[in-house]
Design a protein around this motif. Structure first.
Motif, short mmCIF file in Angstrom:
data_model
loop_
_atom_site.label_atom_id
_atom_site.label_comp_id
_atom_site.label_asym_id
_atom_site.label_seq_id
_atom_site.Cartn_x
_atom_site.Cartn_y
_atom_site.Cartn_z
N GLY A 171 0.77 -1.35 0.05
CA GLY A 171 0.04 -0.32 0.07
C GLY A 171 0.78 1.23 -0.05
O GLY A 171 0.34 2.40 -0.53
N TRP A 172 1.96 1.17 0.59
CA TRP A 172 2.86 2.17 0.46
C TRP A 172 3.06 3.12 -0.61
O TRP A 172 2.84 4.31 -1.00
N ARG A 173 3.28 2.46 -1.79
CA ARG A 173 3.40 2.91 -3.18
C ARG A 173 2.05 2.82 -3.68
O ARG A 173 1.57 3.91 -4.62
N ALA A 174 1.34 2.00 -3.75
CA ALA A 174 -0.03 1.92 -4.28
C ALA A 174 -0.91 2.78 -4.10
O ALA A 174 -1.71 3.49 -4.98
N PHE A 175 -1.08 3.09 -2.99
CA PHE A 175 -1.92 4.55 -2.39
C PHE A 175 -1.11 5.75 -2.24
O PHE A 175 -1.87 6.81 -2.09
N GLY A 176 0.07 5.76 -2.88
CA GLY A 176 0.77 7.08 -2.89
C GLY A 176 1.16 7.68 -1.31
O GLY A 176 1.34 8.83 -1.35
N HIS A 177 1.26 6.96 -0.46
CA HIS A 177 1.32 7.35 1.10
C HIS A 177 2.80 7.91 1.15
O HIS A 177 2.97 8.74 1.87
N HIS A 178 3.85 7.54 0.33
CA HIS A 178 5.13 7.85 0.30
C HIS A 178 5.28 9.56 -0.06
O HIS A 178 6.12 10.27 0.48
N LEU A 179 4.28 10.04 -0.69
CA LEU A 179 4.17 11.46 -1.17
C LEU A 179 3.87 12.26 0.00
O LEU A 179 4.69 13.42 0.30
N HIS A 180 3.05 11.97 0.95
CA HIS A 180 2.69 12.44 2.46
C HIS A 180 3.90 12.92 3.34
O HIS A 180 4.41 13.79 3.72
N HIS A 181 4.65 11.58 3.19
CA HIS A 181 5.99 11.42 3.85
C HIS A 181 7.04 12.62 3.59
O HIS A 181 8.16 12.83 4.32
N THR A 182 7.03 13.05 2.07
CA THR A 182 8.30 13.76 1.69
C THR A 182 8.01 14.88 2.27
O THR A 182 8.91 15.85 2.38
N THR A 183 6.87 15.46 3.09
CA THR A 183 6.77 16.74 3.57
C THR A 183 7.74 16.70 4.87
O THR A 183 7.92 17.82 5.52
N ARG A 184 7.85 15.49 5.36
CA ARG A 184 8.59 15.67 6.76
C ARG A 184 7.72 16.49 7.91
O ARG A 184 8.21 16.91 8.95
N ALA A 185 6.42 16.63 7.93
CA ALA A 185 5.68 17.30 8.82
C ALA A 185 6.34 18.34 9.53
O ALA A 185 6.16 18.61 10.78
N SER A 186 6.60 19.40 8.77
CA SER A 186 7.52 20.51 9.42
C SER A 186 6.60 21.71 9.16
O SER A 186 7.10 22.88 9.85
N THR A 187 5.43 21.80 8.38
CA THR A 187 4.65 22.97 8.48
C THR A 187 3.14 22.65 8.63
O THR A 187 2.79 21.39 7.88
N GLY A 188 2.30 23.39 9.06
CA GLY A 188 0.78 23.01 9.32
C GLY A 188 0.10 22.52 8.03
O GLY A 188 -0.65 21.64 7.99
N VAL A 189 0.32 23.08 6.82
CA VAL A 189 -0.34 22.93 5.69
C VAL A 189 0.16 21.40 5.12
O VAL A 189 -0.90 20.87 4.27
N SER A 190 1.08 20.86 5.59
CA SER A 190 1.38 19.61 5.24
C SER A 190 0.59 18.63 5.68
O SER A 190 0.35 17.25 5.20
N ALA A 191 -0.37 18.64 6.65
CA ALA A 191 -1.16 17.79 7.06
C ALA A 191 -2.01 17.08 6.22
O ALA A 191 -2.55 16.05 6.27
N MET A 192 -2.45 17.88 4.95
CA MET A 192 -3.58 17.50 4.05
C MET A 192 -2.66 17.29 2.65
O MET A 192 -3.24 17.43 1.60
N TYR A 193 -1.45 17.50 2.58
CA TYR A 193 -0.81 17.04 1.45
C TYR A 193 -0.67 15.60 1.24
O TYR A 193 0.39 14.85 1.83
N MET A 194 -1.28 15.12 0.32
CA MET A 194 -1.57 13.76 0.15
C MET A 194 -1.93 13.29 -1.32
O MET A 194 -2.22 14.40 -2.09
N SER A 195 -1.79 12.21 -1.74
CA SER A 195 -2.30 11.60 -3.15
C SER A 195 -3.77 11.65 -2.94
O SER A 195 -4.35 11.40 -1.65
N PRO A 196 -4.36 11.45 -4.02
CA PRO A 196 -5.99 11.49 -3.79
C PRO A 196 -6.24 10.10 -3.00
O PRO A 196 -7.18 10.16 -2.13
N ALA A 197 -5.87 8.96 -3.35
CA ALA A 197 -6.25 7.81 -2.58
C ALA A 197 -5.69 7.87 -1.06
O ALA A 197 -6.58 7.34 -0.20
#
Length: 268
Positions: free
Chosen positions: A189-215
């Motif tokens: 699922g890590w790649r299939a749902f694109g969750h790796h994209l969210h982790h590229t933000t390193r959670a260092s600013t508030g807006v990154s909470a909703m930075y995700m792939s559609p799935a």
């Protein structure tokens, strides 16, 4: 709504400092969370009240509850995210953080387009559909919205609001954990749902909470919000729908500010 965060990598400019300042991290997290939450929730409450008073007075057609709920929730999220972004650029804001993002591609302006696209193209339509099919937002307190009349004087009781808040918090986290742990962090699922994209933000600013792939957005944001809401929606009115969503958005954003150690989740 929920996201996860990652710890500072080896050699990160804040890695050593974070490890040596746990007591300071605790109080700065509390201060930052309190300030951001109070500002954002006050904005949500004021906006929701003004919205209902304006439309209820007959100056404008009363829109669907789902639309006003979404508008107030997302406006509050972006107010809080903007405050966080401005703070990130100041010495005071930097001093509070244990994770600082040095890559411009992961900062506020670069993350914003995808965040807005997810909110407009995914969250809003699903909320509107949920109301249209009777899944949520159609309770007795919002009967006035169906006919465009004046706002009903009856409001949800304090007890019912406490029940809803507790239920939404627990049910949201259960659904988020299951989806996040067993789907997004699974071997496939890590790649299939694109969750790796969210982790590229390193959670260092508030807006990154909703930075995700559609799935990823549907699994972490839409489902944990709308599924529990279906069970308690009739206990809320238009104003409290808006405030509940705003509170969830801000609560999630707080865990992506970079003032806490890794391992939090985000809302609604």
């Amino acid at each position: 709504m929920a996201t996860t965060t990652t710890a500072s990598p080896p050699g990160h400019p804040r890695a050593t400092r974070a490890d040596a300042s746990v007591p300071r991290e605790r109080w700065t997290s509390v201060v930052g969370a309190a300030a951001t939450t109070s500002t954002a929730i006050a904005t949500a409450a004021a906006t929701a009240a003004a919205t209902v008073n304006w439309w209820g007075a007959g100056r404008w057609p009363v829109p669907p509850v789902s639309v006003t709920t979404w508008a107030v929730g997302m406006a509050t999220f972006h107010v809080a995210a903007a405050i966080a972004a401005v703070a990130d650029a100041t010495a005071v804001g930097t001093a509070l953080k244990v994770r600082i993002e040095v890559d411009p591609s992961r900062r506020y302006a670069a993350l914003l387009p995808r965040v807005v696209a997810n909110q407009v193209l995914l969250l809003l339509p699903t909320m509107v559909v949920a109301e249209a099919v009777g899944w949520a937002y159609g309770g007795p307190y919002d009967a006035h919205s169906r006919v465009g009349g004046v706002v009903s004087p009856s409001v949800p009781s304090v007890v019912s609001l406490m029940v809803v808040a507790a239920w939404m918090a627990v049910a949201h986290d259960v659904l988020f954990y299951v989806g996040h742990r067993f789907l997004l962090h699974s071997g496939w699922g890590w790649r299939a749902f694109g969750h790796h994209l969210h982790h590229t933000t390193r959670a260092s600013t508030g807006v990154s909470a909703m930075y995700m792939s559609p799935a990823d957005y549907i699994i972490e944001i839409v489902v944990p919000y709308l599924v529990p809401l279906a069970a308690v929606s009739r206990l809320l009115d238009r104003r409290w729908h808006a405030v509940m969503l705003a509170a969830g958005c801000v609560g999630g954003g707080l865990r992506a500010l970079g003032v806490q150690r890794a391992g939090g989740g985000s809302g609604p």
